[in-house]
Design a protein around this motif. Structure first.
Motif, PDB file in Angstrom:
ATOM      1  N   SER A 170     -71.240 -46.472  35.014  1.00 54.32           N
ATOM      2  CA  SER A 170     -72.876 -47.055  34.572  1.00 54.32           C
ATOM      3  C   SER A 170     -72.651 -48.307  34.892  1.00 54.32           C
ATOM      4  CB  SER A 170     -72.904 -47.552  32.629  1.00 54.32           C
ATOM      5  OG  SER A 170     -73.522 -46.505  32.226  1.00 54.32           O
ATOM      6  N   GLN A 171     -72.118 -49.246  35.467  1.00 50.05           N
ATOM      7  CA  GLN A 171     -72.259 -50.407  36.533  1.00 50.05           C
ATOM      8  C   GLN A 171     -72.077 -50.058  37.489  1.00 50.05           C
ATOM      9  OE1 GLN A 171     -68.401 -53.204  36.574  1.00 50.05           O
ATOM     10  NE2 GLN A 171     -70.229 -54.939  35.766  1.00 50.05           N
ATOM     11  N   THR A 172     -71.091 -48.610  38.323  1.00 47.62           N
ATOM     12  CA  THR A 172     -71.238 -48.258  39.206  1.00 47.62           C
ATOM     13  C   THR A 172     -72.226 -48.433  39.914  1.00 47.62           C
ATOM     14  OG1 THR A 172     -68.851 -47.276  39.102  1.00 47.62           O
ATOM     15  CG2 THR A 172     -70.182 -47.112  41.175  1.00 47.62           C
ATOM     16  N   PHE A 173     -73.322 -47.287  38.913  1.00 43.22           N
ATOM     17  CA  PHE A 173     -74.864 -47.076  39.090  1.00 43.22           C
ATOM     18  C   PHE A 173     -75.631 -48.523  39.287  1.00 43.22           C
ATOM     19  CE2 PHE A 173     -78.861 -46.207  37.444  1.00 43.22           C
ATOM     20  CZ  PHE A 173     -79.570 -45.094  38.472  1.00 43.22           C
ATOM     21  N   GLN A 174     -75.753 -49.156  38.429  1.00 47.12           N
ATOM     22  CA  GLN A 174     -76.482 -50.756  38.411  1.00 47.12           C
ATOM     23  C   GLN A 174     -76.542 -50.947  39.587  1.00 47.12           C
ATOM     24  OE1 GLN A 174     -75.598 -53.028  35.291  1.00 47.12           O
ATOM     25  NE2 GLN A 174     -77.418 -54.490  36.028  1.00 47.12           N
ATOM     26  N   PHE A 175     -74.842 -51.025  40.537  1.00 48.94           N
ATOM     27  CA  PHE A 175     -75.022 -51.863  41.617  1.00 48.94           C
ATOM     28  C   PHE A 175     -75.151 -51.010  42.776  1.00 48.94           C
ATOM     29  CE2 PHE A 175     -70.002 -52.917  40.698  1.00 48.94           C
ATOM     30  CZ  PHE A 175     -70.554 -54.122  40.416  1.00 48.94           C
ATOM     31  N   GLY A 205     -67.340 -50.558  40.096  1.00 44.53           N
ATOM     32  CA  GLY A 205     -67.568 -51.333  38.618  1.00 44.53           C
ATOM     33  C   GLY A 205     -66.889 -50.675  37.128  1.00 44.53           C
ATOM     34  N   SER A 213     -78.061 -48.683  42.463  1.00 44.28           N
ATOM     35  CA  SER A 213     -79.555 -49.025  42.088  1.00 44.28           C
ATOM     36  C   SER A 213     -80.388 -50.287  42.203  1.00 44.28           C
ATOM     37  CB  SER A 213     -79.942 -48.604  40.949  1.00 44.28           C
ATOM     38  OG  SER A 213     -79.135 -48.956  39.688  1.00 44.28           O
ATOM     39  N   THR A 214     -79.708 -51.209  42.062  1.00 46.34           N
ATOM     40  CA  THR A 214     -80.127 -52.977  42.595  1.00 46.34           C
ATOM     41  C   THR A 214     -79.665 -52.739  43.663  1.00 46.34           C
ATOM     42  OG1 THR A 214     -78.148 -53.558  41.855  1.00 46.34           O
ATOM     43  CG2 THR A 214     -79.919 -53.568  40.185  1.00 46.34           C
ATOM     44  N   GLN A 261     -76.268 -38.930  35.979  1.00 45.95           N
ATOM     45  CA  GLN A 261     -77.490 -40.211  36.067  1.00 45.95           C
ATOM     46  C   GLN A 261     -78.733 -39.939  37.555  1.00 45.95           C
ATOM     47  OE1 GLN A 261     -73.480 -42.811  37.231  1.00 45.95           O
ATOM     48  NE2 GLN A 261     -73.965 -44.141  35.316  1.00 45.95           N
ATOM     49  N   ASN A 293     -76.976 -53.669  45.271  1.00 48.50           N
ATOM     50  CA  ASN A 293     -75.862 -54.606  45.900  1.00 48.50           C
ATOM     51  C   ASN A 293     -74.978 -53.938  46.038  1.00 48.50           C
ATOM     52  OD1 ASN A 293     -77.209 -57.004  44.043  1.00 48.50           O
ATOM     53  ND2 ASN A 293     -76.991 -56.314  42.682  1.00 48.50           N
TER      54      ASN A 293
END
Length: 247
Positions: free
Chosen positions: A165-170, A161, A172-173, A185, A175
């Motif tokens: 934040s983008q790493t967490f998004q990967f 990421g 959490s979704t 987080q 991916n």
């Protein structure tokens, strides 16, 4: 009586003028606690914190190139120290506001065991971590994998990421089935909010010492000075600790 009324009117008119704004660059891992602190800061002082979040390395470059930030809350101690040495940060106005904790997390309950053995088993397709060149939490994640002797085996599965934040998004979704993120987080008030996790022991990587610094553009500005003072207050410290940081 008339004089008193006039004085009160003048004080009332002056109050909004005294309120100030401060532009703050905040490391992505500190987003949630900073949002909470910003609300309380405005309530208690009247000043408003205009918060931008992102990767520490990216902020360092932006600040050096003249970005209009007045306070920087870094995810490490190196970037603020360099800014201070380069004259972009105010000398003697740097301090540690928190020590970050790294966690291996999955949005799936039961997927990550309490000792992180899932890394050695490698029973997943994608492992997310923040870019180690710009994000201290990503660098800490690499240190952990090297120490465990799994970096080479897991390298083909790594997705990066731009920041934490983008790493967490990967993760959490879905991916990425699992990833190294900031404890803040996924943790609040002593409880894991969702999924499953291994809180990485602090001795598995270089301490994530997070420093704040007053930047040259904020020197002498009331809101900037007030925010740095507020970060040291008991109220702010309680918020910081509630997200799993150490002080």
């Amino acid at each position: 009586m008339k004089k008193l009324f006039s004085l009160l009117m003048l004080v009332g008119l002056a109050a909004p003028v005294l309120a100030d704004e401060v532009k703050v660059a905040v490391a992505a891992n500190f987003t949630a606690p900073m949002q909470k602190i910003a609300v309380e800061f405005e309530k208690d002082t009247g000043h408003k914190a205009l918060v931008s979040t992102g990767a520490t390395g990216a902020f360092y470059a932006q600040i050096k190139n003249g970005a209009p930030f007045e306070v920087f809350l870094s995810a490490d101690d190196e970037a603020p120290a360099k800014l201070e040495a380069e004259g972009v940060g105010v000398k003697g106005r740097r301090f540690t506001y928190a020590y970050g904790r790294l966690v291996l997390w999955s949005a799936k309950p039961g997927f990550v065991d309490a000792k992180g053995e899932v890394l050695k088993k490698g029973d997943f397709n994608k492992l997310a971590l923040a870019n180690p060149k710009t994000a201290p939490y990503g660098l800490a994640a690499l240190e952990v994998m090297k120490k465990l002797g799994v970096q080479e085996a897991l390298q083909p599965k790594i997705v990066q990421g731009e920041n934490i934040s983008q790493t967490f998004q990967f993760v959490s979704t879905g991916n990425a089935e699992v990833g190294f993120v900031a404890l803040s987080q996924v943790w609040q008030d002593g409880v894991l909010k969702s999924g499953s996790a291994w809180i990485v022991p602090a001795d598995q990587h270089t301490p994530i010492r997070q420093d704040a610094i007053l930047l040259a553009k904020g020197e002498g500005k009331p809101a900037a000075e007030a925010l740095l003072k507020y970060l040291k207050s008991d109220k702010a410290k309680a918020v910081i600790k509630s997200y799993g940081y150490e002080l």
